[in-house]
Scaffold this motif. Structure first.
Motif, PDB file in Angstrom:
ATOM      1  N   TYR A 195      -2.463   3.371   5.804  1.00  0.00           N
ATOM      2  CA  TYR A 195      -2.586   3.607   4.371  1.00  0.00           C
ATOM      3  C   TYR A 195      -1.968   2.440   3.617  1.00  0.00           C
ATOM      4  O   TYR A 195      -1.036   1.796   4.102  1.00  0.00           O
ATOM      5  CB  TYR A 195      -1.837   4.883   3.965  1.00  0.00           C
ATOM      6  CG  TYR A 195      -2.505   6.180   4.347  1.00  0.00           C
ATOM      7  CD1 TYR A 195      -2.276   6.754   5.594  1.00  0.00           C
ATOM      8  CD2 TYR A 195      -3.350   6.838   3.464  1.00  0.00           C
ATOM      9  CE1 TYR A 195      -2.873   7.958   5.941  1.00  0.00           C
ATOM     10  CE2 TYR A 195      -3.950   8.046   3.801  1.00  0.00           C
ATOM     11  CZ  TYR A 195      -3.709   8.589   5.039  1.00  0.00           C
ATOM     12  OH  TYR A 195      -4.300   9.778   5.386  1.00  0.00           O
TER      13      TYR A 195
ATOM     14  N   GLN B 124      -0.257   1.473  -0.251  1.00  0.00           N
ATOM     15  CA  GLN B 124       0.291   2.033  -1.492  1.00  0.00           C
ATOM     16  C   GLN B 124       0.552   0.909  -2.478  1.00  0.00           C
ATOM     17  O   GLN B 124       1.377   0.026  -2.218  1.00  0.00           O
ATOM     18  CB  GLN B 124       1.578   2.805  -1.225  1.00  0.00           C
ATOM     19  CG  GLN B 124       2.138   3.512  -2.450  1.00  0.00           C
ATOM     20  CD  GLN B 124       3.403   4.297  -2.152  1.00  0.00           C
ATOM     21  OE1 GLN B 124       4.214   3.906  -1.321  1.00  0.00           O
ATOM     22  NE2 GLN B 124       3.580   5.418  -2.839  1.00  0.00           N
TER      23      GLN B 124
ATOM     24  N   ARG C 147       3.303   2.484  -8.092  1.00  0.00           N
ATOM     25  CA  ARG C 147       3.128   3.676  -8.938  1.00  0.00           C
ATOM     26  C   ARG C 147       1.807   4.395  -8.637  1.00  0.00           C
ATOM     27  O   ARG C 147       1.246   5.060  -9.520  1.00  0.00           O
ATOM     28  CB  ARG C 147       3.230   3.316 -10.426  1.00  0.00           C
ATOM     29  CG  ARG C 147       4.624   2.845 -10.833  1.00  0.00           C
ATOM     30  CD  ARG C 147       4.645   2.365 -12.281  1.00  0.00           C
ATOM     31  NE  ARG C 147       3.791   1.201 -12.478  1.00  0.00           N
ATOM     32  CZ  ARG C 147       4.125  -0.017 -12.125  1.00  0.00           C
ATOM     33  NH1 ARG C 147       5.275  -0.254 -11.525  1.00  0.00           N
ATOM     34  NH2 ARG C 147       3.306  -1.031 -12.348  1.00  0.00           N
ATOM     35  N   GLN C 148       1.341   4.288  -7.419  1.00  0.00           N
ATOM     36  CA  GLN C 148       0.127   4.995  -7.031  1.00  0.00           C
ATOM     37  C   GLN C 148       0.357   5.764  -5.741  1.00  0.00           C
ATOM     38  O   GLN C 148       1.343   5.536  -5.028  1.00  0.00           O
ATOM     39  CB  GLN C 148      -1.033   4.021  -6.834  1.00  0.00           C
ATOM     40  CG  GLN C 148      -1.483   3.319  -8.102  1.00  0.00           C
ATOM     41  CD  GLN C 148      -2.722   2.481  -7.869  1.00  0.00           C
ATOM     42  OE1 GLN C 148      -3.536   2.770  -7.005  1.00  0.00           O
ATOM     43  NE2 GLN C 148      -2.871   1.430  -8.667  1.00  0.00           N
ATOM     44  N   GLY C 149      -0.554   6.666  -5.454  1.00  0.00           N
ATOM     45  CA  GLY C 149      -0.534   7.367  -4.177  1.00  0.00           C
ATOM     46  C   GLY C 149      -1.067   6.490  -3.069  1.00  0.00           C
ATOM     47  O   GLY C 149      -1.452   5.348  -3.287  1.00  0.00           O
ATOM     48  N   LEU C 150      -1.072   7.035  -1.871  1.00  0.00           N
ATOM     49  CA  LEU C 150      -1.551   6.283  -0.719  1.00  0.00           C
ATOM     50  C   LEU C 150      -3.075   6.326  -0.648  1.00  0.00           C
ATOM     51  O   LEU C 150      -3.694   7.349  -0.931  1.00  0.00           O
ATOM     52  CB  LEU C 150      -0.967   6.870   0.571  1.00  0.00           C
ATOM     53  CG  LEU C 150       0.398   6.351   0.977  1.00  0.00           C
ATOM     54  CD1 LEU C 150       1.457   6.745  -0.019  1.00  0.00           C
ATOM     55  CD2 LEU C 150       0.762   6.862   2.368  1.00  0.00           C
TER      56      LEU C 150
ATOM     57  N   LEU D  87      -6.315   5.476   1.992  1.00  0.00           N
ATOM     58  CA  LEU D  87      -6.634   5.269   3.397  1.00  0.00           C
ATOM     59  C   LEU D  87      -7.378   3.955   3.595  1.00  0.00           C
ATOM     60  O   LEU D  87      -8.372   3.682   2.923  1.00  0.00           O
ATOM     61  CB  LEU D  87      -7.491   6.429   3.900  1.00  0.00           C
ATOM     62  CG  LEU D  87      -7.887   6.381   5.373  1.00  0.00           C
ATOM     63  CD1 LEU D  87      -6.669   6.600   6.258  1.00  0.00           C
ATOM     64  CD2 LEU D  87      -8.945   7.436   5.672  1.00  0.00           C
TER      65      LEU D  87
ATOM     66  N   PHE E  51       1.497   1.569   5.188  1.00  0.00           N
ATOM     67  CA  PHE E  51       2.099   2.593   6.031  1.00  0.00           C
ATOM     68  C   PHE E  51       1.176   2.900   7.200  1.00  0.00           C
ATOM     69  O   PHE E  51      -0.019   3.159   7.023  1.00  0.00           O
ATOM     70  CB  PHE E  51       2.314   3.886   5.244  1.00  0.00           C
ATOM     71  CG  PHE E  51       3.393   3.812   4.209  1.00  0.00           C
ATOM     72  CD1 PHE E  51       3.091   3.513   2.895  1.00  0.00           C
ATOM     73  CD2 PHE E  51       4.716   4.044   4.557  1.00  0.00           C
ATOM     74  CE1 PHE E  51       4.082   3.448   1.931  1.00  0.00           C
ATOM     75  CE2 PHE E  51       5.717   3.986   3.596  1.00  0.00           C
ATOM     76  CZ  PHE E  51       5.401   3.687   2.281  1.00  0.00           C
TER      77      PHE E  51
ATOM     78  N   SER F  89       7.984   3.728   8.247  1.00  0.00           N
ATOM     79  CA  SER F  89       8.824   3.391   7.090  1.00  0.00           C
ATOM     80  C   SER F  89       8.158   2.410   6.140  1.00  0.00           C
ATOM     81  O   SER F  89       8.676   2.142   5.065  1.00  0.00           O
ATOM     82  CB  SER F  89      10.162   2.826   7.561  1.00  0.00           C
ATOM     83  OG  SER F  89       9.936   1.758   8.459  1.00  0.00           O
TER      84      SER F  89
ATOM     85  N   ARG G  28       6.304  -3.922   3.472  1.00  0.00           N
ATOM     86  CA  ARG G  28       5.952  -4.490   2.164  1.00  0.00           C
ATOM     87  C   ARG G  28       5.366  -5.867   2.386  1.00  0.00           C
ATOM     88  O   ARG G  28       6.033  -6.756   2.932  1.00  0.00           O
ATOM     89  CB  ARG G  28       7.191  -4.566   1.268  1.00  0.00           C
ATOM     90  CG  ARG G  28       6.887  -5.044  -0.139  1.00  0.00           C
ATOM     91  CD  ARG G  28       8.132  -4.960  -1.023  1.00  0.00           C
ATOM     92  NE  ARG G  28       8.603  -3.591  -1.151  1.00  0.00           N
ATOM     93  CZ  ARG G  28       8.145  -2.714  -2.023  1.00  0.00           C
ATOM     94  NH1 ARG G  28       7.190  -3.058  -2.867  1.00  0.00           N
ATOM     95  NH2 ARG G  28       8.649  -1.503  -2.079  1.00  0.00           N
TER      96      ARG G  28
END
Lengths: 113, 114
Positions: A36, A38, A41-44, A46, A90, A105, A108
């Motif tokens: 995923y 991210q 300020r957004q969701g994950l 796919l 992720f 975890s 980045r």
């Protein structure tokens, strides 16, 4: 119990360079594996998933990942990164028939000009 | 594509008060989830809900937490009473099935307990 390890907290690559983000998992069976992304300020979202078949799976935006049962790994790759790929990535696992997804975890990624 | 909507996007609340986080899942999805993400850390599973019941929950899903989806409306996470350590971003997700079914995530509710 299942777990996911992403050993690199941060990765910096130059725009146009190739990328590999590492992911190792621990699970006795054959898991569903996901990557995923991210954005701030957004969701994950796919990128791709794997369960069986060809160990190299293609995802969106030129991403691919390779499953290795012998190494318990599911590394993410991209041949040429763009600045817009900067985000947190992720790796995740879900056991067969399971409900929850277990996340690593995160790594980045910073793509520098 | 289909979206999961979370309301509100931000919430500030006094410690000890009750808060309800709302999630409007994808319309044909059957499984619903809450995850907690403390700033800069990984997503931690809280709970999975299906057919009106909690199917699985983690140690993070304290007694002060509850979930419900009355009559197919919002899927809610209620925290009563709140504690300072509940400050986090809470993500709702939904899926059609289990196993390899894709999650669809909402954009999160940023909860600050002061």
């Amino acid at each position: 119990a299942q777990s996911v390890t992403q050993p690199d907290a941060r990765v910096t690559v130059s725009e146009g360079a190739s990328l590999q983000l590492r992911c190792k998992y621990s699970y006795s069976g054959t898991p569903y594996l996901f990557w995923y992304v991210q954005y701030p300020r957004q969701g994950l979202q796919l990128l791709l998933k794997y369960y069986s078949g060809d160990p190299v799976v293609q995802g969106v935006n030129g991403f691919e990942a390779e499953f290795s049962k012998s190494n318990s790994s599911f590394h993410l790759r991209k041949a040429s990164v763009h600045w817009s790929d900067s985000a947190v990535y992720f790796c995740a696992l879900r056991r067969t028939g399971g409900y929850k997804v277990v996340f690593g975890s995160g790594t980045r990624l910073l793509v520098s000009p | 594509g289909p979206k999961v909507l979370q309301i509100p996007s931000h919430q500030i609340i006094d410690m000890g008060q009750m808060v309800t986080l709302n999630c409007d899942p994808v319309s044909n999805h059957l499984y619903f989830y809450w995850y907690k993400q403390i700033l800069g850390q990984q997503m931690e599973f809280l709970v999975n809900f299906y057919n009106g019941k909690v199917m699985e929950k983690s140690k993070l899903f304290k007694d002060q937490f509850s979930v419900e989806r009355p009559d197919g409306s919002y899927f809610t996470l209620k925290i009563q009473p709140t504690a300072l350590e509940d400050s986090a971003v809470y993500f709702c997700a939904s899926s059609l099935g289990t196993g390899g079914s894709d999650y669809t995530f909402g954009s999160g509710t940023r909860l600050l307990v002061i």
